[in-house]
Design a protein around this motif. Structure first.
Motif: not given
Ligand code: ZN
Length: 391
Positions: A64, A62, A47, A41, A49, A59, A44, A72
């Protein structure tokens, strides 16, 4: 009396569970994903991701970093907190997951299972990189083919379009060689997962040059064949589309309209027209004029800062955003009149701060090209200097 004891024990176990739930929900997300063996992961902003730990979707997963809400976009993996993720990842009941996360002896997956999961994630990531690279190569090849088909010419489509935009031949006697045209050029766009061609006609083609000096993309502006030859009106199913499209890999690139050999100032607007207007005003000696193609490219990724809508601070892990060439000692961004001036300004500041961080000694400035303001006055007059990060 016996009943009371049972009730007490129940209350006690309930409050112990409440405590454990709170404890589980306080586990930092990076630690949680590590313990659950969710690999590859990347952060970003708000999050983490990466590849989905269940379906391997590239990808698509994600989570938080603050709320631990996860999703997903391909399979059913979704939920609202640390416990829900552990339940789904480990196929456990709520009490089992709670025990796993914060039991008396908090558990970890065994090494073989962790390794298996890491392999799945690595494979998904490798496939994604390959696909992206394939798309990129195809897009760059398309861009080169378009450029090879395009023609220079002072009397052609480019001149007509620029005149319609108020840039008369006496203001710009020689057209920049990076602006060419194709007389009958197809407008090809992916809409709703399908490639469509809603329009074809005369088109201005601008070369987008990567920092390496190679052509990696073209910027296309379809021009109305009827006078006054402004932007073409393009519609698809009743929806009006942008008359400008980029084909290729534009990130980090620029449309190099004018670069004198002794340049030490780089003036950059988002669009070709704004940048040409600045160039015609000739506010500086030894200045190059490049169009940045779009704000996102000039800005690069911005970090989220709690309590600020747009931080204006660069995410320095974004290594693909535009950077000025090493000869530039001053970078001047032109701010267009825009629908969201606060966001535009934050993006320009972000780009300047990034550039100043990578190029020590560089001065960054923003000038406004608002309605009714003469760009020449703006460029030669007072403009704001952006302080470097931490200055
Ligand atoms: Zn999935």
């Amino acid at each position: 009396m016996g009943t009371d004891l049972v009730a007490d024990a129940r209350t006690d176990s309930r409050s112990r569970d409440d405590f454990r739930i709170a404890e589980a929900k306080a586990i930092p997300v990076p630690e949680l994903v590590n313990r659950l063996g969710i690999a590859r992961l990347h952060p970003t902003g708000t999050e983490l991701v990466g590849p989905c730990p269940l379906c391997g979707g590239r990808d698509r997963f994600g989570i938080n970093l603050t709320s631990a809400v996860f999703l997903c976009r391909k399979c059913d993996l979704r939920g609202g907190d640390q416990i829900a993720l552990a339940m789904q990842m480990l196929n456990m009941t709520f009490p089992q997951a709670l025990q796993f996360l914060c039991g008396d002896a908090p558990a970890r997956l065994d090494e073989r299972e962790l390794q298996r999961r890491r392999k799945i994630a690595e494979e998904a990531e490798r496939k994604q990189r390959e696909t992206q690279e394939r798309y990129r190569r195809k897009a760059v090849a398309d861009a080169r083919a378009i450029w090879d088909r395009s023609r220079p010419g002072s009397m052609g489509v480019v001149r007509a379009y620029l005149m319609a935009r108020g840039i008369a031949p006496d203001l710009l006697p020689d057209l920049p060689p990076v602006l060419r045209f194709v007389l009958d050029h197809a407008y090809v766009k992916q809409i709703g997962g399908e490639w469509v061609t809603p329009h074809r006609g005369p088109c201005m083609i601008a070369e987008i040059t990567a920092p390496s000096g190679e052509l990696t993309a073209v910027h296309q502006t379809w021009v109305d064949p009827s006078p006054p030859h402004g932007k073409a009106r393009i519609e698809w199913n009743g929806e009006v589309l942008q008359s400008k499209l980029v084909r290729g890999s534009k990130k980090g690139g620029a449309i190099r309209l004018h670069t004198p050999a002794d340049a030490e100032i780089l003036v950059m607007g988002e669009g070709i027209e704004t940048t040409l207007s600045a160039m015609i005003a000739r506010p500086f000696e030894r200045a190059a004029y490049w169009a940045g193609v779009d704000l996102g490219n000039m800005s690069g990724r911005m970090v989220k800062v709690k309590g600020m809508r747009h931080s204006g601070r660069p995410d320095m892990t974004d290594r693909k955003a535009f950077l000025p060439p090493p000869w530039a000692r001053r970078l001047v961004f032109i701010m267009d009149g825009d629908s969201d001036p606060v966001l535009t300004r934050a993006k320009l500041e972000c780009g300047l701060r990034r550039a100043m961080a990578f190029r020590p000694g560089l001065r960054g400035q923003i000038v406004h090209a608002g309605a009714g303001v003469d760009l020449n006055d703006v460029l030669t007059g007072a403009s704001e200097t952006i302080p470097a990060e931490g200055a």
